[in-house]
Motif scaffolding. Structure first.
Motif, PDB file in Angstrom:
ATOM      1  N   ALA A  16       0.831  -1.211   0.000  1.00 54.06           N
ATOM      2  CA  ALA A  16       0.000   0.000   0.000  1.00 54.06           C
ATOM      3  C   ALA A  16       0.860   1.253   0.000  1.00 54.06           C
ATOM      4  CB  ALA A  16      -0.925  -0.013   1.217  1.00 54.06           C
ATOM      5  N   THR A  36       2.473   1.692  -3.474  1.00 48.86           N
ATOM      6  CA  THR A  36       1.481   2.215  -4.418  1.00 48.86           C
ATOM      7  C   THR A  36       1.281   3.713  -4.228  1.00 48.86           C
ATOM      8  OG1 THR A  36       0.337   0.079  -4.509  1.00 48.86           O
ATOM      9  CG2 THR A  36      -0.918   2.021  -5.176  1.00 48.86           C
ATOM     10  N   ALA A  37       1.397   4.167  -2.974  1.00 51.36           N
ATOM     11  CA  ALA A  37       1.218   5.589  -2.667  1.00 51.36           C
ATOM     12  C   ALA A  37       2.468   6.422  -2.936  1.00 51.36           C
ATOM     13  CB  ALA A  37       0.800   5.754  -1.211  1.00 51.36           C
ATOM     14  N   ASP A  61      -4.804   1.175   4.804  1.00 51.24           N
ATOM     15  CA  ASP A  61      -5.303   2.479   4.351  1.00 51.24           C
ATOM     16  C   ASP A  61      -5.156   3.540   5.441  1.00 51.24           C
ATOM     17  OD1 ASP A  61      -5.946   1.479   1.892  1.00 51.24           O
ATOM     18  OD2 ASP A  61      -8.097   1.290   2.287  1.00 51.24           O
ATOM     19  N   VAL A 100      -1.370   4.372   5.883  1.00 48.17           N
ATOM     20  CA  VAL A 100      -0.844   5.149   4.757  1.00 48.17           C
ATOM     21  C   VAL A 100      -1.347   6.576   4.839  1.00 48.17           C
ATOM     22  CG1 VAL A 100      -0.914   5.443   2.242  1.00 48.17           C
ATOM     23  CG2 VAL A 100      -0.523   3.165   3.225  1.00 48.17           C
ATOM     24  N   THR A 101      -2.612   6.750   5.169  1.00 54.20           N
ATOM     25  CA  THR A 101      -3.163   8.106   5.305  1.00 54.20           C
ATOM     26  C   THR A 101      -2.427   8.894   6.368  1.00 54.20           C
ATOM     27  OG1 THR A 101      -5.370   7.414   4.581  1.00 54.20           O
ATOM     28  CG2 THR A 101      -5.238   9.413   5.876  1.00 54.20           C
ATOM     29  N   GLN A 125       0.857  10.031   5.002  1.00 51.06           N
ATOM     30  CA  GLN A 125       0.659  11.148   4.081  1.00 51.06           C
ATOM     31  C   GLN A 125       0.388  12.442   4.832  1.00 51.06           C
ATOM     32  OE1 GLN A 125      -2.508   9.244   1.878  1.00 51.06           O
ATOM     33  NE2 GLN A 125      -1.166   8.800   0.135  1.00 51.06           N
TER      34      GLN A 125
END
Length: 251
Positions: free
Chosen positions: A22, A25-26, A239, A242-243, A246
């Motif tokens: 993940a 991908t980000a 998810d 990863v958020t 970010q």
């Protein structure tokens, strides 16, 4: 061409690999050092009475996907059919998915908005009052004491079924250098035991880097260990983590 931010992923096993995918991908450079493995307990190390009495439990809480896989093996060993008595709960969606794949169980999971933690599971209305009910927590050896105490406080008679152990290993030389020098953008940790294992290799530069954790309890623990910048993700899913990474990068 700029180098993507390096994120150290400490979660072991398949869950760690999904998180690495993940992050990649980000657009991050996700590194996944081998720090811990999950090892099923031998037959003589498992409390088989809890397995034989499985149908007598009202509530069964499964704490991880690996616990779900191990439980499938033990149920298959002793029960021709899955006992129909217990209500199953899973700490997160991945654990619930593993239970459904292996045992055909539709386990109850916490509201995704609350995250995937013990605290989120304990907030479920159906676990508010458990007067006289028998509850079984299925997981690894050690840990989840807070959950056991909370369920007991709500009236349940709680037992724990440990089916695997966590085996910790020292980081490789490259990871030791990264931890000593802080040569990464952020680190993700979702286990208090793993955080305690890692801290002795962390230099001051690493302690000052953003540490992404999956619960406020872990953030509090990190603060006591000297980590200066813990950030709590909304849960332990890829998810959510990863958020959080970010958001740290945008801050």
């Amino acid at each position: 061409m700029s180098t993507p931010p390096r994120i150290v992923v400490t979660r072991p096993g398949e869950g760690g690999r999904r998180l690495v995918d993940a992050l990649s991908t980000a657009g991050f450079e996700a590194v996944h050092p081998a720090l811990m493995t999950l090892q099923p307990l031998a037959a003589d190390e498992v409390e088989r009475g809890a397995v034989l009495d499985f149908d007598l439990y009202d509530v069964v809480v499964v704490t991880s996907p690996f616990a779900a896989e191990c439980l499938d093996e033990w149920i298959d060993r002793y029960w021709p059919q899955l006992p129909q008595g217990p209500r199953f709960y899973a700490v997160g969606a991945s654990t619930a998915a593993t239970l459904h794949r292996t045992l055909g169980i539709k386990a109850k999971v916490p509201d995704p908005a609350r995250g995937t933690t013990s605290e989120a599971l304990l907030a479920m209305r159906s676990l508010t009052r458990l007067d006289g009910q028998r509850a079984l927590i299925v997981g690894g050896s050690g840990g989840r004491q807070v959950m056991a105490e909370a369920l007991e406080a709500r009236g349940a008679r709680v037992a724990k079924l440990a089916l695997y152990r966590r085996v910790y290993t020292a980081p490789d030389e490259v990871t030791v250098d990264w931890l000593a020098s802080g040569a990464f953008t952020a680190m993700i940790v979702t286990s208090g035991e793993l955080l305690e294992h890692l801290v002795s290799w962390c230099g001051q530069a690493a302690l000052n880097k953003p540490l992404i954790v999956s619960s406020q309890r872990l953030a509090t623990l990190a603060d006591t260990m000297g980590f200066a910048s813990p950030h709590v993700a909304s849960g332990a899913t890829p998810d959510a983590l990863v958020t959080a990474v970010q958001e740290v990068g945008d801050a």
